[in-house]
Structures are given as C-alpha cells and as structure tokens.
Design an enzyme around this catalytic site. Structure first.
Site, PDB file in Angstrom:
ATOM      1  N   CYS A   1     -22.188  53.336  42.078  1.00  0.00           N
ATOM      2  CA  CYS A   1     -22.166  52.864  40.695  1.00  0.00           C
ATOM      3  C   CYS A   1     -21.066  53.636  39.979  1.00  0.00           C
ATOM      4  O   CYS A   1     -20.896  54.841  40.196  1.00  0.00           O
ATOM      5  CB  CYS A   1     -23.516  53.126  40.030  1.00  0.00           C
ATOM      6  SG  CYS A   1     -23.533  52.828  38.261  1.00  0.00           S
TER       7      CYS A   1
ATOM      8  N   ASP B   1     -14.315  46.659  34.482  1.00  0.00           N
ATOM      9  CA  ASP B   1     -15.682  47.134  34.662  1.00  0.00           C
ATOM     10  C   ASP B   1     -16.531  46.568  33.533  1.00  0.00           C
ATOM     11  O   ASP B   1     -16.006  46.093  32.528  1.00  0.00           O
ATOM     12  CB  ASP B   1     -15.715  48.681  34.620  1.00  0.00           C
ATOM     13  CG  ASP B   1     -17.129  49.220  34.789  1.00  0.00           C
ATOM     14  OD1 ASP B   1     -17.836  48.756  35.714  1.00  0.00           O
ATOM     15  OD2 ASP B   1     -17.556  50.084  33.998  1.00  0.00           O
ATOM     16  N   SER B   2     -17.832  46.682  33.684  1.00  0.00           N
ATOM     17  CA  SER B   2     -18.735  46.254  32.616  1.00  0.00           C
ATOM     18  C   SER B   2     -18.552  47.117  31.362  1.00  0.00           C
ATOM     19  O   SER B   2     -18.932  46.704  30.276  1.00  0.00           O
ATOM     20  CB  SER B   2     -20.176  46.343  33.111  1.00  0.00           C
ATOM     21  OG  SER B   2     -20.428  47.641  33.618  1.00  0.00           O
TER      22      SER B   2
ATOM     23  N   GLU C   1     -24.082  57.629  29.850  1.00  0.00           N
ATOM     24  CA  GLU C   1     -23.660  57.042  28.565  1.00  0.00           C
ATOM     25  C   GLU C   1     -23.939  58.019  27.417  1.00  0.00           C
ATOM     26  O   GLU C   1     -23.195  58.100  26.454  1.00  0.00           O
ATOM     27  CB  GLU C   1     -24.406  55.727  28.295  1.00  0.00           C
ATOM     28  CG  GLU C   1     -24.095  54.624  29.279  1.00  0.00           C
ATOM     29  CD  GLU C   1     -22.895  53.793  28.887  1.00  0.00           C
ATOM     30  OE1 GLU C   1     -22.575  53.744  27.699  1.00  0.00           O
ATOM     31  OE2 GLU C   1     -22.269  53.204  29.795  1.00  0.00           O
TER      32      GLU C   1
ATOM     33  N   HIS D   1     -20.747  54.880  37.142  1.00  0.00           N
ATOM     34  CA  HIS D   1     -21.090  56.014  36.284  1.00  0.00           C
ATOM     35  C   HIS D   1     -21.413  57.296  37.053  1.00  0.00           C
ATOM     36  O   HIS D   1     -21.281  58.389  36.520  1.00  0.00           O
ATOM     37  CB  HIS D   1     -22.321  55.680  35.439  1.00  0.00           C
ATOM     38  CG  HIS D   1     -22.049  54.743  34.311  1.00  0.00           C
ATOM     39  ND1 HIS D   1     -21.512  53.490  34.499  1.00  0.00           N
ATOM     40  CD2 HIS D   1     -22.234  54.879  32.981  1.00  0.00           C
ATOM     41  CE1 HIS D   1     -21.403  52.889  33.331  1.00  0.00           C
ATOM     42  NE2 HIS D   1     -21.829  53.714  32.390  1.00  0.00           N
TER      43      HIS D   1
ATOM     44  N   CYS E   1     -16.423  47.798  39.035  1.00  0.00           N
ATOM     45  CA  CYS E   1     -17.882  47.732  38.889  1.00  0.00           C
ATOM     46  C   CYS E   1     -18.544  47.409  40.235  1.00  0.00           C
ATOM     47  O   CYS E   1     -18.229  46.394  40.862  1.00  0.00           O
ATOM     48  CB  CYS E   1     -18.221  46.655  37.872  1.00  0.00           C
ATOM     49  SG  CYS E   1     -19.970  46.478  37.563  1.00  0.00           S
TER      50      CYS E   1
HETATM   51  N1  DGL Z   1     -20.579  49.310  36.243  1.00  0.00           N
HETATM   52  C1  DGL Z   1     -21.929  49.213  36.773  1.00  0.00           C
HETATM   53  C2  DGL Z   1     -21.885  49.456  38.288  1.00  0.00           C
HETATM   54  O1  DGL Z   1     -20.998  50.089  38.819  1.00  0.00           O
HETATM   55  C3  DGL Z   1     -22.869  50.187  36.111  1.00  0.00           C
HETATM   56  C4  DGL Z   1     -23.137  49.872  34.658  1.00  0.00           C
HETATM   57  C5  DGL Z   1     -23.747  48.500  34.462  1.00  0.00           C
HETATM   58  O2  DGL Z   1     -24.920  48.287  34.845  1.00  0.00           O
HETATM   59  O3  DGL Z   1     -23.052  47.641  33.936  1.00  0.00           O
HETATM   60  O4  DGL Z   1     -22.754  48.992  38.991  1.00  0.00           O
END
Ligand code: DGL
Length: 273
Positions: free
Chosen positions: A185, A11-12, A153, A187, A74
């Site tokens: 997403c 993931d990011s 976050e 999060h 992600c």
């Molecule tokens: N992981 C990203 C997503 O699921 C959310 C956080 C980001 O923008 O990197 O889209």
C-alpha cells in the site's frame, strides 16, 4: 521526442508520493507529473467498478497533459484496474504489484511471503497471482491492514499506537513461517521504521520488509533504459521537474508533500477529472 515527456504517476491521494520519491531518487533527471485524487481518496474499500472508473479518469487526465508512460502508484488500482488501463491506453503502464512480487520472491528464503495491503488489494488476489507467476514454490499470506492508512494520513507514524497496530497485523504472519513482508500500500512506507522494528521482533531479525514502490522505481529505470525512453538530459546531472495536480485541497496537499519529500512544494494545481 517522446522521451522528453514526463513520467505520469497517479494515486488515490498523497500516498503515491512514496513511489514518486523513489522514482526521483533513482531517476533524478526525469520529469514527473503527479496526480493525487484527493477528492475521492480512499479507494481501498471501494468496489472494483468504482476503482476502474476513477482510475480511468486519472489516467485520461495525465495522458491529456502529455506523458511518456504511466506509473500506477496505487496498489489498489494496480490490483484491480491495471489490465483495463493497459488495454485502453496507447502507452506503457507500470503498476506496483508485479515489481513488488518480484522483489519479494527474490528476497524470501522460506517461500512464505506476507503482504499487508488495503482490503481491496487483498480481496483481489493480485499479489498471490503475481507471486504464483514468478515462483511455483512461493505462497502469499495476505492481511488487510486498514488502520495503517488513517494513521499515516494523521502523521501518527511513531510510538505506541502505530506499534500496536503494526503488531496486530504482523503477528498472525508468524504462524506461517513468513520471512518477507511486502508493504502493499502506498502509505505504508511512511511507517517503515515502525514496521521494520515490529517485523524484526515478531518474525525474527532475518525477516525482510519489501517496499513495492522502491521495487517499482527499480523496474521503471530498467524499462526506460531498455526502450531508449530515458530523458535526453540523463547523465547530465540536471534535475528534472516534479509537477503536482490534485482534485481537492491543493494547499494542504502542498504542506504534507513538502514534509514528505523533504523540500518545499509551492505549486499544486487543482484539477477536475
Ligand atoms: N493508495 C492506496 C493503496 O496503495 C491506499 C489509500 C487508499 O485506500 O486509497 O492501496
């Protein structure tokens, strides 16, 4: 032999732990190797070119370490880079959007599906495409919900501010007869209780929330079983290991990850991509 390798998840940043947690719940005997690109998070508002480049780096690192398949936790990467990764890599790659779309189509009675996601995921049109390939009747109403990532976050997931933010994003869906809202997403599942309460109030008690991470874990379980790729310890009750790597600030990641997963996380490796 390959079945013994861990499942690579990336993931990011830390949001992908919502997906890893679902995989762990459903497939506790599998090993997981998680990579969070904490040095370059967030990906959500970046260009497609940049997201593809970053995700290649992440995938390569996991492949180097040895994984049996990749789960792209992600949504933004799944939306814009999945085809490139599948074309380039010599192992199965599962994203979160296709499972999320399948679960949403199955849950909707009105055939109107709301999707909350980052600006990048909404702009890509990936959810409407995935839904259209599963149902000719279903339509997607997408909304970028950029404020929800920073709230998570910050750990600010309950109370007035997250509720107001959620209302702001969910309210426009009411005019479209939406009865399913996809958390598109990584999060957003952390905000699930707040989002569920708002969805019930704004869209009605019958409206459902679909977590694309949960749907992905279910699809992953079926995928591994169908290809005899489950870890040989499956059925033994012996838990697999979860190892984590990040590209920046391993200590703060470990603290948040412990809170998030509900057990102490002591070793997070710092890696360069
Ligand atoms: N992981 C990203 C997503 O699921 C959310 C956080 C980001 O923008 O990197 O889209």
């Amino acid at each position: 032999m390959r079945a013994r390798l861990p499942i690579g998840v990336f993931d990011s940043g830390l949001g992908g732990l919502t997906v890893a947690r679902q995989i762990r719940r459903l497939l506790p005997e599998e090993d997981i190797l998680y990579l969070g690109d904490t040095a370059r998070v967030p990906y959500g508002a970046r260009s497609v070119r940049t997201i593809v480049r970053y995700s290649r780096n992440c995938a390569r690192k996991l492949v180097e370490r040895g994984v049996k398949m990749l789960v792209v936790a992600c949504n933004t990467v799944s939306a814009v880079a999945l085809d490139d990764l599948r074309a380039e890599l010599d192992l199965p790659v599962l994203g979160v959007i296709e499972p999320g779309a399948s679960a949403a189509v199955a849950a909707s009675r009105t055939h109107r599906i709301g999707v909350l996601a980052t600006a990048g995921t909404i702009a890509s049109g990936a959810y409407p495409r995935a839904v259209a390939s599963r149902s000719t009747r279903a339509e997607v109403v997408g909304r970028a919900a950029p404020l929800l990532v920073p709230l998570v976050e910050e750990g600010w997931v309950e109370g007035e501010v997250p509720t107001l933010a959620a209302e702001r994003y969910v309210s426009p869906l009411a005019a479209h007869d939406v009865d399913v809202v996809v958390l598109g997403c990584t999060h957003y599942p952390v905000l699930r209780p707040t989002l569920e309460a708002v969805v019930a109030r704004v869209l009605g008690a019958a409206a459902r929330v679909v977590d694309s991470g949960e749907a992905t874990a279910t699809e992953l379980a079926a995928f591994l079983a169908a290809r005899a790729m489950q870890h040989p310890r499956t059925g033994s009750g012996v838990m697999g290991e979860m190892k984590m790597m990040v590209t920046d600030r391993p200590q703060s990641f470990a603290e948040v990850a412990s809170r998030f997963l509900g057990h102490p996380v002591d070793e997070v490796e710092l890696v360069d991509l």
